[in-house]
Scaffold this motif. Structure first.
Motif, PDB file in Angstrom:
ATOM      1  N   LEU A 208     -36.236  18.716  13.709  1.00  0.00           N
ATOM      2  CA  LEU A 208     -34.976  19.369  14.045  1.00  0.00           C
ATOM      3  C   LEU A 208     -33.782  18.419  13.979  1.00  0.00           C
ATOM      4  O   LEU A 208     -32.658  18.821  14.247  1.00  0.00           O
ATOM      5  CB  LEU A 208     -35.070  19.996  15.441  1.00  0.00           C
ATOM      6  N   ARG A 209     -34.038  17.184  13.598  1.00  0.00           N
ATOM      7  CA  ARG A 209     -32.960  16.225  13.373  1.00  0.00           C
ATOM      8  C   ARG A 209     -32.838  15.846  11.889  1.00  0.00           C
ATOM      9  O   ARG A 209     -32.049  14.981  11.535  1.00  0.00           O
ATOM     10  CB  ARG A 209     -33.195  14.968  14.210  1.00  0.00           C
ATOM     11  N   VAL A 210     -33.630  16.511  11.057  1.00  0.00           N
ATOM     12  CA  VAL A 210     -33.616  16.242   9.615  1.00  0.00           C
ATOM     13  C   VAL A 210     -33.030  17.445   8.882  1.00  0.00           C
ATOM     14  O   VAL A 210     -33.544  18.561   9.032  1.00  0.00           O
ATOM     15  CB  VAL A 210     -35.042  15.965   9.092  1.00  0.00           C
ATOM     16  N   PRO A 211     -31.980  17.267   8.103  1.00  0.00           N
ATOM     17  CA  PRO A 211     -31.409  18.400   7.342  1.00  0.00           C
ATOM     18  C   PRO A 211     -32.332  18.798   6.192  1.00  0.00           C
ATOM     19  O   PRO A 211     -32.432  18.100   5.182  1.00  0.00           O
ATOM     20  CB  PRO A 211     -30.077  17.852   6.826  1.00  0.00           C
ATOM     21  N   GLU A 309     -27.298  22.092  11.694  1.00  0.00           N
ATOM     22  CA  GLU A 309     -26.756  23.136  10.829  1.00  0.00           C
ATOM     23  C   GLU A 309     -25.517  22.646  10.086  1.00  0.00           C
ATOM     24  O   GLU A 309     -25.319  22.947   8.908  1.00  0.00           O
ATOM     25  CB  GLU A 309     -26.424  24.366  11.668  1.00  0.00           C
ATOM     26  N   GLY A 310     -24.700  21.849  10.751  1.00  0.00           N
ATOM     27  CA  GLY A 310     -23.526  21.294  10.094  1.00  0.00           C
ATOM     28  C   GLY A 310     -23.903  20.338   8.969  1.00  0.00           C
ATOM     29  O   GLY A 310     -23.282  20.348   7.890  1.00  0.00           O
ATOM     30  N   GLU A 311     -24.945  19.526   9.182  1.00  0.00           N
ATOM     31  CA  GLU A 311     -25.391  18.597   8.140  1.00  0.00           C
ATOM     32  C   GLU A 311     -25.967  19.348   6.949  1.00  0.00           C
ATOM     33  O   GLU A 311     -25.734  18.990   5.795  1.00  0.00           O
ATOM     34  CB  GLU A 311     -26.440  17.643   8.714  1.00  0.00           C
ATOM     35  N   VAL A 312     -26.717  20.410   7.207  1.00  0.00           N
ATOM     36  CA  VAL A 312     -27.289  21.201   6.121  1.00  0.00           C
ATOM     37  C   VAL A 312     -26.189  21.874   5.318  1.00  0.00           C
ATOM     38  O   VAL A 312     -26.231  21.931   4.074  1.00  0.00           O
ATOM     39  CB  VAL A 312     -28.276  22.252   6.674  1.00  0.00           C
ATOM     40  N   ARG A 313     -25.184  22.374   6.017  1.00  0.00           N
ATOM     41  CA  ARG A 313     -24.086  23.053   5.336  1.00  0.00           C
ATOM     42  C   ARG A 313     -23.377  22.097   4.369  1.00  0.00           C
ATOM     43  O   ARG A 313     -22.941  22.493   3.281  1.00  0.00           O
ATOM     44  CB  ARG A 313     -23.109  23.609   6.367  1.00  0.00           C
ATOM     45  N   PHE A 318     -24.531  21.032  -2.942  1.00  0.00           N
ATOM     46  CA  PHE A 318     -25.103  20.020  -3.829  1.00  0.00           C
ATOM     47  C   PHE A 318     -26.533  20.385  -4.195  1.00  0.00           C
ATOM     48  O   PHE A 318     -26.926  20.327  -5.366  1.00  0.00           O
ATOM     49  CB  PHE A 318     -25.086  18.647  -3.142  1.00  0.00           C
ATOM     50  N   GLU A 319     -27.310  20.740  -3.201  1.00  0.00           N
ATOM     51  CA  GLU A 319     -28.708  21.073  -3.441  1.00  0.00           C
ATOM     52  C   GLU A 319     -28.846  22.317  -4.321  1.00  0.00           C
ATOM     53  O   GLU A 319     -29.728  22.387  -5.184  1.00  0.00           O
ATOM     54  CB  GLU A 319     -29.430  21.310  -2.107  1.00  0.00           C
ATOM     55  N   ASP A 320     -27.980  23.266  -4.117  1.00  0.00           N
ATOM     56  CA  ASP A 320     -28.050  24.512  -4.885  1.00  0.00           C
ATOM     57  C   ASP A 320     -27.767  24.272  -6.363  1.00  0.00           C
ATOM     58  O   ASP A 320     -28.225  25.033  -7.222  1.00  0.00           O
ATOM     59  CB  ASP A 320     -27.056  25.517  -4.300  1.00  0.00           C
ATOM     60  N   ALA A 321     -27.005  23.211  -6.661  1.00  0.00           N
ATOM     61  CA  ALA A 321     -26.657  22.922  -8.058  1.00  0.00           C
ATOM     62  C   ALA A 321     -27.770  22.197  -8.799  1.00  0.00           C
ATOM     63  O   ALA A 321     -27.737  22.097 -10.025  1.00  0.00           O
ATOM     64  CB  ALA A 321     -25.372  22.085  -8.109  1.00  0.00           C
ATOM     65  N   ILE A 322     -28.756  21.680  -8.066  1.00  0.00           N
ATOM     66  CA  ILE A 322     -29.855  20.938  -8.693  1.00  0.00           C
ATOM     67  C   ILE A 322     -30.978  21.915  -9.032  1.00  0.00           C
ATOM     68  O   ILE A 322     -31.631  22.453  -8.145  1.00  0.00           O
ATOM     69  CB  ILE A 322     -30.363  19.829  -7.755  1.00  0.00           C
TER      70      ILE A 322
END
Length: 657
Positions: A208-211, A309-313, A318-322
């Motif tokens: 829960l501390r890893v995005p 959640e803020g870190e994932v956002r 970026f992730e979606d473009a890969i």
């Protein structure tokens, strides 16, 4: 942070091998060398499969003759798999993975191959070696752990400890990956199966501390985990004690507030006790406190979840473009490359490692990673150079040259030498590599070594005239400018001219060597050089340039006007012999671009028409003062051709000095 040992890459085995008629011999040697490189000894009973399949030799040779042809390798592997031949499959996989270690799917196939054959320990070794080559592979970690789960005797205490250690190694190496959710989930479920709910809660707290991509799913499962088990069963003793004390204090306050509103009782009646000891609180009111404890627990985790959640956002776009995070030899499109560049500009080291799985064949990403690591750790930057140059970019000379520069810049000249020597061995014939080696020795103050390298290059290039001339000019410059030995430099150029008499650059460099000497003793050498050029199979235009250069030298440094006029007469004869093409320049036709003078700023100026040159009846020993800007040669009756051609000469020759 990925452990350094996890980043070590194995050395690739030799690339080429000749097949033998007996389907053994050198093929077996190749397999043995490759297996040794991966620290994977061949099985004792490997040869029990008998002779290799009929087409194995042919496909093996195709792959090794062109090791960069990915399809040749996959054809070989597919054939071996279809034939179900253990020896052939093992040899092919070892050789293939030495060249393409990032193909995690083939590490899995290799491990499964060994397991099906009954070599459980070798299957585990294959996974371990694969994880050294690609420590960020979540799929390979899961495959390895499932292999352990399926082969270890779980009735032994040490087996559980080994599984837990493997999970810890996995999340340390790949747990920060955005797509590492399956690994975390497998870890949590395994701890639950062991009945250790506290350990499962600890893993939940870490993930829960890893995005990660499924961060919300982890949080939902964690809430379910808390709601289906008593707090004392899912929390560590320390956290449970703190939470219990906090709930106890809250419970006391609530009881006190309730007591204030109660009616007084008559004298003689006893009041119900409101104070209870801790043991009673835990045993008698535990059910009453559990909802409060869960509420406090979730309130604390909610703050962590909001930060996550803020870190994932931040990472989501970026992730979606890969679109292709795995390795493949097919080129990535520009959009994908831009996406990785943008992401790398923002993210941390773990992303570099992810990027270099998909982009392992692109030098720019290795360079960017090294630039990121160099200010932090030279050893880590050096390790990345080694991975890039010894495995993925073994034939990309520019990356090796960067590595050599890196080592030289940081003072490790021996390593820089080793890198350049290895590159020259693997990719022979690159002039820039030999020049870089010579330059390294020159900068180190070892002129004799620099000279020896260039002389060796000259000797090896005798069968390639243009390359022989190139190295000869480089060697002559070193001897003239740094070794201060014009005699040796002259000898090098003269020997080169014997092999390449038609190379105008050799003639020009030799001429400039002679011109750069002491004028009182160079006149003979200059005229000899000019005569050699005029006798060589050079173009008419080039011969005229040399003749003019000799005339210029005679005018500038000649000891008598008679010597100047003699050279002038020879030049006029040359012009007549070569026809009217060059003579037309003397007429100063302003409409012909070839008859335009070039000024010092490079602009074109019309040439001033001059009458045909005539020899004076009486030699002029004291010419009249020239007009402002005019050339001194006009005093000897030289026409506009002199200005045109001399300027052209300086424009075209490549000077030695």
């Amino acid at each position: 942070m990925i452990a350094p040992e996890a980043m070590e890459a194995v050395q690739p085995p030799p690339e080429t091998v000749e097949a033998t008629e007996e389907n053994g011999g050198e093929l077996a040697s190749e397999a043995s060398e490759a297996a040794t490189a991966y620290n994977m000894p061949l099985a004792e009973n490997e040869e029990e499969d008998g002779e290799l399949p009929a087409d194995f030799d042919r496909l093996w040779k195709l792959a090794h003759d062109n090791p960069q042809d990915f399809s040749s390798w996959t054809d070989l592997l597919q054939y071996c798999e279809q034939e179900s031949h253990m020896t052939a499959s093992r040899r092919s996989l070892v050789a293939f993975l030495a060249r393409y270690p990032l193909c995690y799917g083939y590490w899995k196939k290799f491990a499964d191959l060994e397991r099906r054959a009954g070599y459980t320990n070798k299957a585990q070794e294959v996974c371990v070696q694969g994880l050294k080559a690609i420590p960020l592979s979540v799929d390979l970690w899961i495959h390895y752990i499932n292999l352990l789960l399926g082969t270890l005797n779980m009735n032994l205490a040490e087996s559980s400890q080994r599984i837990r250690s493997a999970f810890e190694e996995a999340v340390a190496a790949a747990g920060l990956d955005f797509h590492s959710d399956r690994l975390w989930e497998l870890y949590i479920e395994w701890e639950k199966e062991q009945g250790d709910m506290r350990a499962a809660s600890g893993v939940y707290d870490r993930v829960l501390r890893v995005p990660t991509q499924l961060y919300s799913s982890h949080y939902d499962k964690f809430k379910t985990h808390l709601n289906t088990h008593a707090p004392k069963d899912v929390l560590s003793a320390e956290e449970y004690g703190r939470l219990l004390e906090e709930c106890k204090q809250s419970h006391k306050i609530e009881k006190a507030e309730q007591a204030e509103g109660e009616e007084e009782i008559p004298p003689g009646e006893e009041k119900e006790p409101t104070e209870v000891n801790q043991n009673y609180l835990v045993s008698s009111h535990q059910e009453e406190l559990i909802p409060k404890m869960r509420e406090l627990l979730l309130a604390r985790r909610e703050k962590v979840f909001q930060d996550l959640e803020g870190e994932v956002r931040k990472r989501w776009n970026f992730e979606d473009a890969i679109k292709r995070p795995y390795f493949h030899v097919k080129p990535l499109d520009r959009t994908q490359l831009r996406a990785w560049h943008s992401y790398l500009d923002w993210e941390v080291r773990i992303l570099f490692e992810r990027c270099l799985i998909a982009c392992a064949l692109y030098e720019e990403f290795w360079t960017k990673y090294i630039q990121y690591l160099e200010p932090q750790s030279l050893d880590e930057a050096r390790a990345v150079f080694r991975r890039a140059c010894e495995i993925h970019l073994a034939h990309k000379h520019t990356m090796h040259l960067q590595w050599a520069t890196f080592e030289e810049r940081h003072g490790d000249l021996n390593e820089a030498r080793r890198v350049l020597e290895a590159l020259e061995t693997s990719v022979p014939g690159l002039a820039m590599v030999r020049l870089r080696r010579a330059g390294l020795e020159r900068r180190a103050g070892r002129l004799d070594e620099s000279e020896a390298l260039l002389r060796d290059a000259v000797a090896q290039a005798k069968e390639t005239p243009h390359l022989h001339a190139f190295y000869s000019i480089k060697l002559a410059r070193l001897l003239l400018k740094l070794c201060k030995n014009p005699s040796k430099a002259r000898g090098v150029l003269q020997e080169a001219l014997e092999i390449s008499p038609d190379n105008s650059k050799l003639h020009l460099n030799l001429l400039e060597l002679e011109v750069s000497g002491d004028p009182r003793g160079s006149a003979e050498g200059v005229q000899l050089c000019v005569s050699r050029a005029l006798a060589a199979p050079l173009s008419p235009r080039t011969k005229i340039l040399f003749s003019q250069r000799g005339l210029q030298y005679a005018e500038d440094y000649g000891t008598s006007v008679h010597s100047v006029l003699t050279v002038y007469e020879e030049h006029q004869k040359l012009l007549k012999e070569l026809g009217n093409k060059k003579r037309g320049a003397e007429n100063g036709d302003n409409e012909d671009p070839d008859k335009m003078l070039k000024g010092e700023d490079g602009s074109a100026l019309p040439a001033t028409p001059q009458p045909p040159p005539t020899m004076p009846h009486v030699p002029i020993t004291t010419p009249p003062p020239p007009m402002m800007g005019a050339d001194m040669s006009a005093g000897y009756g030289y026409g506009g051709w002199y200005q045109v051609e001399v300027i052209t000469l300086f424009t075209n020759f490549i000077p030695l000095i």
